[in-house]
Design a protein around this motif. Structure first.
Motif, PDB file in Angstrom:
ATOM      1  N   GLY A  46      11.718  86.324  22.744  1.00  0.00           N
ATOM      2  CA  GLY A  46      11.723  85.477  23.523  1.00  0.00           C
ATOM      3  C   GLY A  46      12.877  84.384  23.749  1.00  0.00           C
ATOM      4  N   TYR A  47      13.061  83.641  24.754  1.00  0.00           N
ATOM      5  CA  TYR A  47      14.434  83.020  24.822  1.00  0.00           C
ATOM      6  C   TYR A  47      14.006  81.784  25.648  1.00  0.00           C
ATOM      7  CZ  TYR A  47      16.552  87.378  23.804  1.00  0.00           C
ATOM      8  OH  TYR A  47      16.807  88.718  23.450  1.00  0.00           O
ATOM      9  N   HIS A  48      14.925  80.771  25.437  1.00  0.00           N
ATOM     10  CA  HIS A  48      14.630  79.477  25.911  1.00  0.00           C
ATOM     11  C   HIS A  48      14.162  79.455  27.339  1.00  0.00           C
ATOM     12  CE1 HIS A  48      15.453  75.123  26.674  1.00  0.00           C
ATOM     13  NE2 HIS A  48      15.966  75.406  27.754  1.00  0.00           N
ATOM     14  N   SER A  49      14.583  80.276  28.406  1.00  0.00           N
ATOM     15  CA  SER A  49      14.311  80.220  29.637  1.00  0.00           C
ATOM     16  C   SER A  49      13.548  81.388  30.114  1.00  0.00           C
ATOM     17  CB  SER A  49      15.599  80.025  30.478  1.00  0.00           C
ATOM     18  OG  SER A  49      16.605  81.166  30.383  1.00  0.00           O
ATOM     19  N   VAL A  50      13.611  82.552  29.528  1.00  0.00           N
ATOM     20  CA  VAL A  50      12.784  84.022  30.099  1.00  0.00           C
ATOM     21  C   VAL A  50      12.194  84.316  28.702  1.00  0.00           C
ATOM     22  CG1 VAL A  50      14.240  84.176  32.004  1.00  0.00           C
ATOM     23  CG2 VAL A  50      15.038  85.158  29.625  1.00  0.00           C
ATOM     24  N   PRO A  51      11.051  85.355  29.038  1.00  0.00           N
ATOM     25  CA  PRO A  51      10.751  86.152  28.075  1.00  0.00           C
ATOM     26  C   PRO A  51      11.553  87.340  27.636  1.00  0.00           C
ATOM     27  CG  PRO A  51       8.988  85.812  29.849  1.00  0.00           C
ATOM     28  CD  PRO A  51      10.399  85.275  30.370  1.00  0.00           C
ATOM     29  N   PRO A  52      11.056  88.351  26.698  1.00  0.00           N
ATOM     30  CA  PRO A  52      12.085  89.215  26.421  1.00  0.00           C
ATOM     31  C   PRO A  52      12.487  90.411  27.052  1.00  0.00           C
ATOM     32  CG  PRO A  52      10.039  89.671  25.340  1.00  0.00           C
ATOM     33  CD  PRO A  52       9.944  88.314  26.335  1.00  0.00           C
ATOM     34  N   VAL A  53      11.764  90.750  28.222  1.00  0.00           N
ATOM     35  CA  VAL A  53      11.935  91.956  28.955  1.00  0.00           C
ATOM     36  C   VAL A  53      13.561  92.172  29.470  1.00  0.00           C
ATOM     37  CG1 VAL A  53      11.406  93.333  31.220  1.00  0.00           C
ATOM     38  CG2 VAL A  53       9.561  92.835  29.484  1.00  0.00           C
ATOM     39  N   THR A  54      13.803  91.141  29.945  1.00  0.00           N
ATOM     40  CA  THR A  54      15.515  91.198  30.878  1.00  0.00           C
ATOM     41  C   THR A  54      16.420  91.509  29.680  1.00  0.00           C
ATOM     42  OG1 THR A  54      14.829  89.412  32.268  1.00  0.00           O
ATOM     43  CG2 THR A  54      16.943  89.867  32.017  1.00  0.00           C
ATOM     44  N   SER A  55      16.227  91.092  28.337  1.00  0.00           N
ATOM     45  CA  SER A  55      16.953  91.432  27.223  1.00  0.00           C
ATOM     46  C   SER A  55      16.892  92.947  27.052  1.00  0.00           C
ATOM     47  CB  SER A  55      16.726  90.503  26.055  1.00  0.00           C
ATOM     48  OG  SER A  55      15.545  90.969  25.334  1.00  0.00           O
ATOM     49  N   PHE A 159       4.442  89.440  32.848  1.00  0.00           N
ATOM     50  CA  PHE A 159       4.552  88.244  31.922  1.00  0.00           C
ATOM     51  C   PHE A 159       5.617  88.291  30.925  1.00  0.00           C
ATOM     52  CE2 PHE A 159       3.362  85.660  28.254  1.00  0.00           C
ATOM     53  CZ  PHE A 159       2.930  84.496  28.959  1.00  0.00           C
ATOM     54  N   LEU A 160       5.919  89.308  30.628  1.00  0.00           N
ATOM     55  CA  LEU A 160       7.037  89.483  29.320  1.00  0.00           C
ATOM     56  C   LEU A 160       8.457  89.424  30.170  1.00  0.00           C
ATOM     57  CD1 LEU A 160       5.611  92.078  26.940  1.00  0.00           C
ATOM     58  CD2 LEU A 160       6.102  89.504  26.631  1.00  0.00           C
ATOM     59  N   ASN A 161       8.418  89.596  31.691  1.00  0.00           N
ATOM     60  CA  ASN A 161       9.450  89.298  32.318  1.00  0.00           C
ATOM     61  C   ASN A 161       9.896  88.154  32.989  1.00  0.00           C
ATOM     62  OD1 ASN A 161      11.666  90.530  34.309  1.00  0.00           O
ATOM     63  ND2 ASN A 161      10.374  89.751  35.645  1.00  0.00           N
ATOM     64  N   LYS A 162       8.922  87.432  33.333  1.00  0.00           N
ATOM     65  CA  LYS A 162       9.102  86.138  34.050  1.00  0.00           C
ATOM     66  C   LYS A 162       7.472  85.505  33.908  1.00  0.00           C
ATOM     67  CE  LYS A 162      10.854  83.630  38.062  1.00  0.00           C
ATOM     68  NZ  LYS A 162      12.208  83.481  38.521  1.00  0.00           N
ATOM     69  N   TYR A 163       7.336  84.249  33.522  1.00  0.00           N
ATOM     70  CA  TYR A 163       6.131  83.506  33.555  1.00  0.00           C
ATOM     71  C   TYR A 163       5.448  83.190  34.794  1.00  0.00           C
ATOM     72  CZ  TYR A 163       7.552  82.918  28.491  1.00  0.00           C
ATOM     73  OH  TYR A 163       7.846  83.108  27.474  1.00  0.00           O
ATOM     74  N   ASN A 164       6.290  83.547  35.832  1.00  0.00           N
ATOM     75  CA  ASN A 164       5.919  83.260  37.135  1.00  0.00           C
ATOM     76  C   ASN A 164       4.712  83.977  37.606  1.00  0.00           C
ATOM     77  OD1 ASN A 164       6.245  81.955  39.856  1.00  0.00           O
ATOM     78  ND2 ASN A 164       6.922  83.977  40.531  1.00  0.00           N
ATOM     79  N   LEU A 199      -3.364  91.013  23.916  1.00  0.00           N
ATOM     80  CA  LEU A 199      -2.669  91.677  22.790  1.00  0.00           C
ATOM     81  C   LEU A 199      -1.246  92.149  23.432  1.00  0.00           C
ATOM     82  CD1 LEU A 199      -3.153  93.005  20.122  1.00  0.00           C
ATOM     83  CD2 LEU A 199      -3.818  95.000  21.334  1.00  0.00           C
ATOM     84  N   LEU A 200      -1.081  92.494  24.458  1.00  0.00           N
ATOM     85  CA  LEU A 200       0.378  92.987  24.817  1.00  0.00           C
ATOM     86  C   LEU A 200       1.286  91.818  24.962  1.00  0.00           C
ATOM     87  CD1 LEU A 200      -0.724  95.629  27.750  1.00  0.00           C
ATOM     88  CD2 LEU A 200      -0.001  96.190  25.473  1.00  0.00           C
ATOM     89  N   ILE A 201       0.951  90.677  25.464  1.00  0.00           N
ATOM     90  CA  ILE A 201       1.764  89.499  25.467  1.00  0.00           C
ATOM     91  C   ILE A 201       1.870  88.694  24.418  1.00  0.00           C
ATOM     92  CG2 ILE A 201       1.383  89.401  27.962  1.00  0.00           C
ATOM     93  CD1 ILE A 201      -0.148  87.143  27.658  1.00  0.00           C
ATOM     94  N   SER A 202       0.944  89.155  23.087  1.00  0.00           N
ATOM     95  CA  SER A 202       0.857  88.034  21.985  1.00  0.00           C
ATOM     96  C   SER A 202       2.106  88.147  21.380  1.00  0.00           C
ATOM     97  CB  SER A 202      -0.261  88.779  21.145  1.00  0.00           C
ATOM     98  OG  SER A 202       0.131  90.030  20.590  1.00  0.00           O
ATOM     99  N   PRO A 203       3.112  89.139  21.294  1.00  0.00           N
ATOM    100  CA  PRO A 203       4.053  88.954  20.462  1.00  0.00           C
ATOM    101  C   PRO A 203       5.032  87.750  21.049  1.00  0.00           C
ATOM    102  CG  PRO A 203       3.895  91.144  20.779  1.00  0.00           C
ATOM    103  CD  PRO A 203       3.012  90.476  21.702  1.00  0.00           C
ATOM    104  N   ASN A 204       5.393  87.529  22.306  1.00  0.00           N
ATOM    105  CA  ASN A 204       5.694  86.411  23.132  1.00  0.00           C
ATOM    106  C   ASN A 204       5.166  85.139  22.931  1.00  0.00           C
ATOM    107  OD1 ASN A 204       6.186  84.775  25.975  1.00  0.00           O
ATOM    108  ND2 ASN A 204       8.213  85.340  24.783  1.00  0.00           N
ATOM    109  N   LEU A 205       3.921  85.221  22.829  1.00  0.00           N
ATOM    110  CA  LEU A 205       3.062  83.815  22.578  1.00  0.00           C
ATOM    111  C   LEU A 205       3.577  83.401  21.000  1.00  0.00           C
ATOM    112  CD1 LEU A 205      -0.380  84.694  24.389  1.00  0.00           C
ATOM    113  CD2 LEU A 205       1.693  83.395  25.134  1.00  0.00           C
ATOM    114  N   ILE A 206       3.358  84.515  20.262  1.00  0.00           N
ATOM    115  CA  ILE A 206       3.673  84.012  18.984  1.00  0.00           C
ATOM    116  C   ILE A 206       4.926  83.478  18.656  1.00  0.00           C
ATOM    117  CG2 ILE A 206       3.848  85.009  16.514  1.00  0.00           C
ATOM    118  CD1 ILE A 206       1.819  86.938  17.249  1.00  0.00           C
ATOM    119  N   TRP A 207       6.010  83.969  19.593  1.00  0.00           N
ATOM    120  CA  TRP A 207       7.505  83.495  19.551  1.00  0.00           C
ATOM    121  C   TRP A 207       7.335  82.213  19.741  1.00  0.00           C
ATOM    122  CZ3 TRP A 207      10.908  81.542  22.738  1.00  0.00           C
ATOM    123  CH2 TRP A 207      12.152  81.281  22.382  1.00  0.00           C
ATOM    124  N   GLN A 208       6.832  81.867  21.163  1.00  0.00           N
ATOM    125  CA  GLN A 208       6.680  80.428  21.587  1.00  0.00           C
ATOM    126  C   GLN A 208       6.179  79.356  20.598  1.00  0.00           C
ATOM    127  OE1 GLN A 208       7.582  79.182  24.529  1.00  0.00           O
ATOM    128  NE2 GLN A 208       8.522  80.853  25.503  1.00  0.00           N
TER     129      GLN A 208
END
Length: 505
Positions: A46-55, A159-164, A199-208
């Motif tokens: 995860g990042y300050h403004s976006v989830p990880p997919v873009t990276s 979701f892992l691309n953009k929370y929108n 389950l799929l989005i949990s790594p980002n939720l944990i990071w948050q």
């Protein structure tokens, strides 16, 4: 190869090539693109403004050479895949080849061209919204529960691309309750799909969670600096302009859910649209947040129109429909796409031509689009920073400190000096600072708005302004490059302390 497949391939090819042709070479990469490209060097969940997919995509671009071509290729590809999904939706709904061509034309020559010129999460976001609708349609069409799991995969990628894309859920759940599909809430497969998505989005939720939920801080920043200037009526008006040349197809789609018998079972899609739009209006969201809602409706509208226009003299209206789309796309080329030089847009603004003046995030009117202004001046900044850096003898103890992520990312992208790295105290850059070495010299990049803040300058004995950004229409025009030397304290130690205390902003 089938005729339809050949035509689809031609549309995809046209779409990708078009995205390169609608940008005048005078423009550089966009401010946001630099941040996303730098994330490739700092992979995280995860990042300050976006989830990880873009990276992850940025990492792939980096492996491919990090060139302009590849930066622009992926948003173009996502735009082409959006057309592909809508085409496949029409085939699922037993639509004609004409319906496929009409929908593909409408999407190829629309506001998606503007969205798909920039390497931002928006292009993949729109694709994921479209894919979600497609998988929902496949479920309604087949009643096969595997499509619920494909929906969750589509949602997780989105979701892992953009929370929108979370707003899709807020719109679709009440729509399901109003439809015949409400019995899904009694099915264990429905809750199994929800658990799979979690389950799929949990790594980002944990990071948050581990990072004190920076997404909420980012939302507050958006609300305080950008959304505060959004007018609800402007939001509504912009919905019309996104697909102005093909709005008749969207209207046909909305009507078809109520009077065209084969589409009545898909009525919940219309209500999902209504609920989602209402939520966005209530929250004073930016108008383009909704664009992912629209592509799928071109499938329904195109099929319905192809049924209405298949006999007698009405057949000729099929050609008229496509002609209208193409003709109304031409003004968009001149007004909303960076085809012309900034001077041409400024000249049009002076003459007060229609749509020639642009409201920026600061709520003020400017002669060129904010996006276009954010695509100018970066090479000049990087070149002048390189020149200043080359004058410094002790390069091991130099820090290049910028005011924003656009400056830092642009210098990192356009620099000609191997190993040169720019930093900032904004967005994710504050977490990427290397504060293990002594700092003896700082190349300070300072925006016009921040010149009155001299706290940082007071920490140095030597202060010398050495360059300024001259690019007339750049948003960074007037930005200063200041050489700071003879620090009065241990800067690295001070910055480590301030970062630990969360004061580096």
């Amino acid at each position: 190869m089938k005729k339809g497949t050949i035509i689809l391939f031609i549309f995809i090819l046209i779409k990708i090539i078009l995205q390169y042709l609608v940008v005048n070479p005078i423009y550089e990469l966009h401010r946001d693109e630099f941040l996303h490209l730098d994330q490739a060097k700092h992979l995280a969940w995860g990042y300050h403004s976006v989830p990880p997919v873009t990276s992850w995509i940025s990492w792939l671009i980096l492996q491919l050479g990090n060139s302009y071509f590849w930066v622009k290729f992926f948003p173009a590809l996502f735009g082409a895949l959006t057309i592909l999904i809508v085409w496949k939706t029409i085939e699922t709904l037993k639509g004609s080849l004409y319906a496929c061509i009409l929908a593909a034309t409408a999407l190829t020559f629309s506001a998606l061209v503007r969205i798909n010129i920039l390497y931002q999460p928006n292009s993949l976001d729109i694709l994921c919204w479209t894919l979600l609708f497609f998988t929902l349609i496949k479920f309604i069409h087949t009643q096969n529960y595997k499509w619920l799991y494909f929906m969750t995969i589509s949602f997780a990628i989105g979701f892992l691309n953009k929370y929108n894309i979370t707003f899709f859920l807020l719109g679709i759940l009440p729509a399901l309750l109003l439809s015949k599909q409400r019995n899904l809430f009694l099915k264990p497969q429905f809750y199994g799909a929800i658990l799979f998505a979690a389950l799929l989005i949990s790594p980002n939720l944990i990071w948050q969670f581990q990072n004190d939920f920076p997404v909420f801080k980012h939302l507050k920043e958006l609300n305080d600096t950008q959304l505060v200037h959004v007018e609800r009526m402007d939001f509504v008006k912009e919905q019309i302009f996104f697909f102005l040349g093909s709005i008749f197809i969207l209207l046909a789609a909305f009507v078809s859910f109520f009077i065209y018998k084969p589409f009545k079972q898909y009525q919940l899609l219309f209500w999902a649209y209504v609920f989602t739009i209402v939520i966005f209006i209530f929250l004073k969201a930016k108008a383009y947040y909704t664009i992912g809602l629209y592509p799928i409706f071109f499938a329904f509208g195109a099929i319905y129109l192809s049924e209405l226009l298949q006999q007698g003299w009405k057949k000729y209206l099929r050609y008229v429909a496509i002609a209208i789309i193409l003709l109304l796309f031409l003004p968009m080329l001149k007004v909303s796409l960076p085809l012309r030089t900034p001077e041409k847009y400024a000249e049009a603004a002076k003459l007060h031509r229609p749509f020639s003046e642009h409201k920026w995030e600061d709520g003020k009117i400017h002669p060129i689009s904010q996006d276009f202004a954010d695509m100018l001046g970066w090479k000049e900044l990087a070149s002048k920073t390189d020149s200043v850096y080359n004058t410094i003898t002790d390069k091991k103890h130099v820090m290049i400190l910028c005011d924003n992520y656009g400056q830092a990312g642009a210098i990192n992208y356009y620099t000609k000096i191997k190993g040169l790295k720019a930093d900032a105290f904004t967005a994710d850059y504050v977490n990427w600072l290397d504060l293990t070495k002594e700092i003896k010299t700082v190349v300070r990049i300072k925006t016009v708005d921040n010149l009155s803040n001299t706290r940082d300058l007071s920490l140095f004995g030597g202060i010398k302004e050495v360059a300024k950004i001259e690019s007339q229409f750049a948003r960074e025009r007037g930005t200063r490059i200041i050489l700071l030397s003879d620090p009065k304290i241990d800067l690295a130690k001070l910055l480590r302390q301030e970062r630990a205390a969360g004061r580096l902003e």
